[in-house]
Design an enzyme around this catalytic site. Structure first.
Site, mmCIF file in Angstrom:
data_model
loop_
_atom_site.group_PDB
_atom_site.id
_atom_site.type_symbol
_atom_site.label_atom_id
_atom_site.label_comp_id
_atom_site.label_asym_id
_atom_site.label_seq_id
_atom_site.Cartn_x
_atom_site.Cartn_y
_atom_site.Cartn_z
ATOM 1 N N TRP A 182 0.867 -1.132 0.053
ATOM 2 C CA TRP A 182 -0.221 -0.132 -0.130
ATOM 3 C C TRP A 182 0.827 1.241 0.212
ATOM 4 O O TRP A 182 0.643 2.331 -0.736
ATOM 5 C CB TRP A 182 -0.835 -0.080 1.287
ATOM 6 C CG TRP A 182 -1.718 1.122 1.251
ATOM 7 C CD1 TRP A 182 -3.029 1.301 0.857
ATOM 8 C CD2 TRP A 182 -1.317 2.336 2.039
ATOM 9 N NE1 TRP A 182 -3.433 2.585 1.286
ATOM 10 C CE2 TRP A 182 -2.618 3.205 2.032
ATOM 11 C CE3 TRP A 182 -0.335 2.720 2.750
ATOM 12 C CZ2 TRP A 182 -2.559 4.647 2.577
ATOM 13 C CZ3 TRP A 182 -0.339 4.105 3.311
ATOM 14 C CH2 TRP A 182 -1.353 4.961 3.176
ATOM 15 N N HIS A 183 2.017 0.840 0.644
ATOM 16 C CA HIS A 183 2.846 2.439 0.570
ATOM 17 C C HIS A 183 3.516 2.770 -0.582
ATOM 18 O O HIS A 183 3.907 3.943 -0.779
ATOM 19 C CB HIS A 183 3.838 2.224 1.607
ATOM 20 C CG HIS A 183 3.376 2.313 3.043
ATOM 21 N ND1 HIS A 183 2.849 1.244 4.095
ATOM 22 C CD2 HIS A 183 3.324 3.421 3.826
ATOM 23 C CE1 HIS A 183 2.525 1.816 5.188
ATOM 24 N NE2 HIS A 183 2.800 2.909 5.316
ATOM 25 N N GLY A 184 3.726 1.831 -1.427
ATOM 26 C CA GLY A 184 4.516 2.187 -2.558
ATOM 27 C C GLY A 184 4.687 1.019 -3.419
ATOM 28 O O GLY A 184 4.885 -0.072 -3.100
#
Length: 484
Positions: free
Chosen positions: A325-327
């Site tokens: 989700w972060h990247g």
């Protein structure tokens, strides 16, 4: 528009005055004003993506109504899949398409197939991960019959796009925020003053701590092969405080700004670097995301009801998904996997709920054992952050191997360009002490100075403003989580 910009310094008072002195007698017009202000706030970044925000809002609003209006399980599921599929489809195209296409191309090249896979030259819409999760939680809660949908499109649109939380959270729940938007709000002086105090502390954390640490953390990470092992440790620690000051600073500004308009947002940080184990850390770091994954992924997967094997599987799934989700980079996935590994002992031995209370609650100092727990948890966190910060897995690996070199015990300031970093280190120490003193409150300076005489209390606030002015960059510096 950034919270730490001159534009926001003008924008916020204008909206505040219109909200409380022009449209204060009408809840409808207050909500319309905040909605218009939120869309203007977002358009200052890139007006072209307003359509994406509006479309996602309309899709989830209508899907929620359609799900609620039928008892047909098949139709309910179709509307749920439609909403989730389209939202995640947008997120996948803008955020993950190039990652998957590049990874697929590399996998094919390993078996001798040269595939000419086209990458998309697209901009990642700021805040898309956050407002997408706002909408998804709303639809999930309606599908699971936890809430009934609102029929007021203005109020729902404001819930999704409320400008303090629009681009970097916290990830709100309809059960918490929507009822506040549906009832009249009155100005409360104490709430507004508390909001201003939290904004001040958030700006301090961003401008002084985060941006101050970033200057040297970036220098060390971007030139890691030039530095000794001890300097690389310093760089990892500086990034650890950078990301905390940056993201928790944003959250403080968001919560404080919302208070100015009579709203209470979800607490997103609870002094995570004072945690005694990794399980406690994740109950205190980015709380809104952790609880989102627990409620909408971990529990639907079976949670901890299916035995130890299921608990381990589900824990790894939520941490890997959280990393992704972060990247769109393998570094984030490895970062999530490392945290899953770190939390495993507490899952296996069922000690993950041991540290629920605040460390050293009611005491000034922790015990030696608590201090050891905090130090070891902090060390594991710093190690994992190396992958989060590194540009690639190879970069992270070379950084770590560089730490464990023969010069690990050298003094880290022998490079001239790093000597000035002693100033920010000297600021981190009192910052940590202030955070420690305020760890039993909502934010560090919430109660500090309440019993002081007014001149001393105001001198404290003026000193914080002075430090902010000293460290304020001439150019605007974005928040780290804008890229997620």
């Amino acid at each position: 528009m950034l919270f730490n910009s001159l534009n926001f310094l003008i924008f916020l008072p204008v909206v505040f005055i219109l909200y409380w002195f022009v449209v204060n007698r009408s809840l409808k017009y207050q909500n319309i004003l905040l909605l218009a202000a939120s869309y203007f706030f977002y358009s200052c970044w890139d007006w072209r993506f307003l359509f994406l925000l509006a479309f996602s809002t309309f899709l989830d609003f209508y899907s929620g109504l359609a799900i609620h209006r039928t008892d047909n399980k098949r139709l309910r599921k179709i509307w749920l899949i439609l909403s989730v599929g389209i939202n995640l489809g947008f997120l996948g195209i803008f955020k993950y398409y190039n990652f998957f296409s590049h990874s697929f191309g590399e996998a094919l090249s390993q078996i001798g197939i040269n595939a000419n896979i086209t990458s998309l030259d697209i901009i990642l819409p700021v805040g898309i991960s956050f407002y997408t999760f706002h909408g998804l939680s709303y639809v999930f809660d309606i599908y699971n019959k936890r809430i009934t949908p609102t029929t007021n499109f203005i109020e729902y649109s404001l819930f999704v796009s409320f400008f303090p939380l629009l681009v970097a959270g916290p990830i709100e729940r309809a059960t918490h925020l929507l009822p506040q938007m549906e009832k009249p709000r009155t100005f409360r002086y104490a709430q507004a003053v508390d909001g201003l105090r939290q904004i001040l502390w958030g700006i301090f954390k961003k401008v002084v701590i985060a941006d101050g640490c970033a200057e040297y953390a970036n220098l060390i990470f971007n030139n890691s092969s030039d530095y000794s092992g001890s300097t690389l440790i310093l760089g990892a620690i500086l990034f650890t405080f950078q990301i905390y000051g940056d993201f928790s600073g944003y959250s403080d500004i968001a919560l404080g700004t919302a208070r100015l308009f009579g709203f209470e947002l979800l607490k997103n940080f609870n002094f995570p670097y004072f945690s005694r184990d990794i399980a406690e850390f994740w109950r205190r770091w980015h709380i809104s995301l952790s609880t989102w994954f627990k409620d909408y992924l971990y529990i639907p997967l079976g949670g901890s009801k299916g035995g130890m094997a299921m608990r381990i599987r589900n824990t790894f799934i939520i941490f890997l998904v959280s990393g992704f989700w972060h990247g769109a980079n393998w570094t984030f996935i490895i970062w999530g996997g490392l945290n899953a590994l770190f939390i495993m002992p507490s899952i296996i031995f069922k000690t993950n709920r041991n540290n629920i209370d605040i460390v050293a609650q009611g005491r000034t100092f922790p015990t030696l054992y608590e201090l050891w727990q905090i130090a070891t948890t902090f060390a594991l966190t710093v190690f994992a952050w190396i992958f989060f910060r590194a540009s690639s897995v190879g970069h992270a690996w070379s950084y770590i191997t560089g730490i464990f070199s023969k010069d690990i015990f050298k003094i880290p300031f022998y490079h001239p360009e790093l000597r000035a970093s002693i100033t920010i280190i000297m600021l981190i120490i009192p910052f940590v002490l202030v955070e420690w003193m305020g760890r039993e409150t909502n934010y560090a300076i919430e109660k500090i100075g309440f019993n002081w005489k007014r001149p001393l209390r105001w001198s404290f606030y003026i000193f914080i403003v002075f430090l902010i002015g000293m460290y304020m960059h001439t150019e605007e510096t974005e928040f780290i989580y804008f890229q997620f």
